[in-house]
Write an enzyme that holds these catalytic residues in place. Structure first.
Site, PDB file in Angstrom:
ATOM      1  N   GLU A 177       0.648  -1.173  -0.167  1.00  0.00           N
ATOM      2  CA  GLU A 177      -0.116  -0.195   0.143  1.00  0.00           C
ATOM      3  C   GLU A 177       0.993   1.130  -0.002  1.00  0.00           C
ATOM      4  O   GLU A 177       1.879   1.089   0.560  1.00  0.00           O
ATOM      5  CB  GLU A 177      -1.005   0.219   1.368  1.00  0.00           C
ATOM      6  CG  GLU A 177      -2.163  -1.531   0.664  1.00  0.00           C
ATOM      7  CD  GLU A 177      -2.751  -1.145   2.524  1.00  0.00           C
ATOM      8  OE1 GLU A 177      -3.217   0.222   2.265  1.00  0.00           O
ATOM      9  OE2 GLU A 177      -3.676  -2.492   2.544  1.00  0.00           O
ATOM     10  N   CYS A 199      -2.292  -7.057   5.804  1.00  0.00           N
ATOM     11  CA  CYS A 199      -1.357  -8.553   4.916  1.00  0.00           C
ATOM     12  C   CYS A 199      -0.833  -9.128   6.122  1.00  0.00           C
ATOM     13  O   CYS A 199      -0.795 -10.648   6.023  1.00  0.00           O
ATOM     14  CB  CYS A 199      -0.373  -7.937   3.271  1.00  0.00           C
ATOM     15  SG  CYS A 199      -1.754  -7.390   2.834  1.00  0.00           S
TER      16      CYS A 199
HETATM   17  C1  UGA Z   1       2.761  -5.535   2.540  1.00  0.00           C
HETATM   18  C2  UGA Z   1       4.242  -6.243   1.643  1.00  0.00           C
HETATM   19  O1  UGA Z   1       5.081  -5.380   1.452  1.00  0.00           O
HETATM   20  C3  UGA Z   1       3.691  -6.432   0.182  1.00  0.00           C
HETATM   21  O2  UGA Z   1       4.367  -7.312  -0.960  1.00  0.00           O
HETATM   22  C4  UGA Z   1       2.673  -7.741  -0.076  1.00  0.00           C
HETATM   23  O3  UGA Z   1       2.360  -7.819  -1.264  1.00  0.00           O
HETATM   24  C5  UGA Z   1       1.623  -6.869   0.703  1.00  0.00           C
HETATM   25  O4  UGA Z   1       2.229  -6.903   2.455  1.00  0.00           O
HETATM   26  C6  UGA Z   1      -0.325  -7.350   0.678  1.00  0.00           C
HETATM   27  O5  UGA Z   1       0.541  -8.996   0.787  1.00  0.00           O
HETATM   28  O6  UGA Z   1      -1.082  -7.220  -0.126  1.00  0.00           O
HETATM   29  P1  UGA Z   1       1.881  -4.031   3.273  1.00  0.00           P
HETATM   30  O7  UGA Z   1       1.229  -4.718   4.455  1.00  0.00           O
HETATM   31  O8  UGA Z   1       1.308  -2.907   1.841  1.00  0.00           O
HETATM   32  O9  UGA Z   1       2.577  -4.373   2.114  1.00  0.00           O
HETATM   33  O10 UGA Z   1       2.711  -2.659   3.610  1.00  0.00           O
HETATM   34  P2  UGA Z   1       4.253  -2.706   4.102  1.00  0.00           P
HETATM   35  O11 UGA Z   1       5.014  -1.762   3.311  1.00  0.00           O
HETATM   36  O12 UGA Z   1       4.797  -4.683   3.817  1.00  0.00           O
HETATM   37  O13 UGA Z   1       4.083  -2.359   5.239  1.00  0.00           O
HETATM   38  C7  UGA Z   1       4.143  -3.798   7.009  1.00  0.00           C
HETATM   39  C8  UGA Z   1       4.167  -3.465   8.398  1.00  0.00           C
HETATM   40  O14 UGA Z   1       5.697  -3.402   8.164  1.00  0.00           O
HETATM   41  C9  UGA Z   1       3.546  -1.672   7.970  1.00  0.00           C
HETATM   42  O15 UGA Z   1       2.635  -1.995   9.860  1.00  0.00           O
HETATM   43  C10 UGA Z   1       5.035  -0.948   8.474  1.00  0.00           C
HETATM   44  O16 UGA Z   1       5.383   0.251   9.019  1.00  0.00           O
HETATM   45  C11 UGA Z   1       6.120  -2.459   8.631  1.00  0.00           C
HETATM   46  N1  UGA Z   1       7.374  -2.007   8.489  1.00  0.00           N
HETATM   47  C12 UGA Z   1       8.317  -1.433   7.748  1.00  0.00           C
HETATM   48  C13 UGA Z   1       8.577  -2.098   9.403  1.00  0.00           C
HETATM   49  O17 UGA Z   1       8.000  -1.689  11.089  1.00  0.00           O
HETATM   50  N2  UGA Z   1       9.310  -1.547   9.392  1.00  0.00           N
HETATM   51  C14 UGA Z   1      10.628  -1.637   8.275  1.00  0.00           C
HETATM   52  O18 UGA Z   1      11.087  -1.891   8.012  1.00  0.00           O
HETATM   53  C15 UGA Z   1       9.553  -1.892   6.516  1.00  0.00           C
END
Ligand code: UGA
Length: 480
Positions: free
Chosen positions: A152, A277
């Protein structure tokens, strides 16, 4: 190609807009009449950069339409299933929206399309979809899998300039149809205006296009999210150690991530992952393992660590105030990450519930979220600007690392607060700048700033005379 999409949620709307942008004829259907009306009127049901522009482009060119009538898909060559596959309370995946979508498609007279499942669903779902169509029609429709890897906030770019495209197919015709469909993306031949909009590279190697069996493609989707979640939980575990030993996890992550074998992404420590997700996919993968007698230790640990991380704010407040009763806390950000208004599994909601239990008054400001779900209205008051948020607060908490928060006038905010405490749940700020602005600063895994004076015995003194200083106390004042 004539493409149908079932489901106008995040995955379906982005898929539809992007496939129309590469000149396919796309019809998106949804059972939610209100959502279809919204999209037809050119309004967006959720925040996603570039989506509105691409939808407008497709509608203006006449190759993107939205409908509630499944018959609108009757001449589609490929139909993508993009419906929600939420968790049930026991963690298993609720496939009923998928079953109902497949039954609807199977009942469309004359439909001879490849059904492509893009909804994240357990291994074996493609096979199950085939069986549903076989039961309904007497002979099975062709079914393939095409997992989505869209995050997202960057979903449009992730679709049009992906790291890879993954197909799970068990028949030649389905694999060929998807190869043709994705060709402009794979050879990086996007229409110039579209490519420029999302900043897609126009040269370089083709995007890897992988064709696997359906089970491997289905598992790969879960494994990718599992790996990302494990990576975050790993750095969060290191952050807890860093807090104890007086290290700074951001420096640790930088050093670790520069190892090409490890990579720098998803090593940002913070208050834990959320969203629609990771939480459901990790549980589902764990469930797939456990129902087969496997223990899925790594996934369980990742989940446990994430649970601990979500108590970081409450613990940090308890460590600094004798009592939380009557304290006023302002949350900077509500969404589970920047660039979205999505509150599903957002750490902010859980943090607010914990604080409400401790009789803390929680207020919040988010650049795109103007309201919280009904369940949380008694726990969070959403305010219209950051200045109001700071007024009379005992702590500001960075929950979502919106880039514009970096530009905040910290000294001005500090002056409005009752107690100048900044809990940086996303390590958005440098401790020194917050301290210079008059804040007591606490970051996640920043033991150097939080707890310990920095021993610099091994470093030359600031006077440059080569003699060691005893200590450089950069611990901020105790606000208890
Ligand atoms: C995630 C995956 O990144 C996508 O590749 C996947 O397609 C998607 O799920 C899905 O299955 O549809 P998303 O949930 O949009 O995407 O968000 P992310 O950017 O992955 O972040 C997820 C969570 O991890 C957030 O709360 C973010 O703040 C946290 N995060 C991310 C961290 O705490 N540290 C990081 O280094 C990266």
């Amino acid at each position: 190609m004539r493409i149908g999409i079932v489901g106008a949620g995040h995955v379906g709307a982005v898929c539809g807009a992007c496939l129309a942008a590469i000149d396919h004829d796309v019809t998106v259907i949804d059972v939610d009449h209100e959502r279809i009306r919204t999209l037809r009127e050119g309004r967006m049901p959720f925040v996603e950069p570039h989506l509105e522009a691409l939808i407008a482009r497709g509608r203006a060119r006449g190759n993107l339409s939205f409908d509630v009538d499944p018959a609108a898909l009757s001449d589609a060559e490929v139909v993508f299933l993009c419906v929600n596959t939420d968790s049930r309370p026991d963690g298993s995946v609720d496939l009923s929206p998928l079953e109902s979508a497949v039954s609807t498609l199977a009942a469309i007279p004359g439909l001879d399309a490849v059904l492509v499942n893009r909804s994240t669903a357990p291994v074996g779902t493609a096979e199950y979809i085939r069986s549903v169509t076989a039961d309904a029609r007497g002979s099975a429709m062709r079914v393939a899998v095409n997992p989505e890897f869209l995050a997202e906030g960057t979903a449009v770019r992730d679709f049009l300039a992906p790291d890879r495209v993954l197909i799970g197919a068990s028949d030649e015709r389905s694999a060929r149809a998807l190869t043709d469909l994705y060709r402009p993306i794979v050879v990086r031949d996007l229409p110039a205006d579209v490519g420029a909009r999302v900043g897609a590279p126009t040269d370089g190697e083709d995007v890897p296009f992988l064709v696997a069996d359906p089970a491997s493609a289905e598992l790969a989707k879960y494994a990718a999210n599992g790996m990302l979640a494990v990576k975050i939980s790993f750095i969060n575990e290191i952050s807890a150690i860093a807090e104890q030993v007086g290290a700074d996890v951001t420096r640790v992550a930088e050093a670790v991530g520069l190892d090409a074998r490890i990579g720098k992404h998803f090593l940002r420590a913070g208050i834990g992952w959320g969203g629609s997700c990771f939480p459901k996919d990790i549980l589902a993968l764990q469930g797939m393992a456990e129902t087969r007698g496997l223990s899925a230790r790594m996934l369980r640990a990742a989940n446990d660590i994430n649970g601990d991380q979500r108590t970081w704010v409450t613990r940090a407040l308890h460590a600094r105030f004798k009592t939380l009763f009557g304290r006023r806390v302002g949350l900077l950000g509500l969404g589970f990450k920047p660039g979205t208004d999505d509150l599903r599994n957002a750490p902010a909601l859980e943090i607010a519930s914990q604080l409400a239990k401790a009789n803390v008054k929680v207020r919040a400001f988010d650049p795109v979220v103007g309201d919280v779900p009904l369940t949380h209205r008694d726990r969070i008051e959403v305010v219209a600007d950051v200045e109001d948020l700071a007024n009379g607060s005992d702590a500001l908490v960075v929950v979502t690392e919106w880039p514009q928060f970096r530009e905040l006038d910290l000294p001005a905010l500090r002056r409005r607060m009752r107690t100048p405490l900044l809990l940086d749940g996303r390590n958005l700020f440098e401790p020194e700048e917050a301290v210079a602005a008059g804040f007591a600063y606490v970051g996640v895994g920043r033991g150097v700033a939080n707890t310990y004076p920095l021993p610099v015995n091994a470093l030359p003194s600031s006077a440059g005379d080569g003699k060691p200083d005893d200590e450089v106390p950069i611990r901020t004042s105790d606000v208890a």
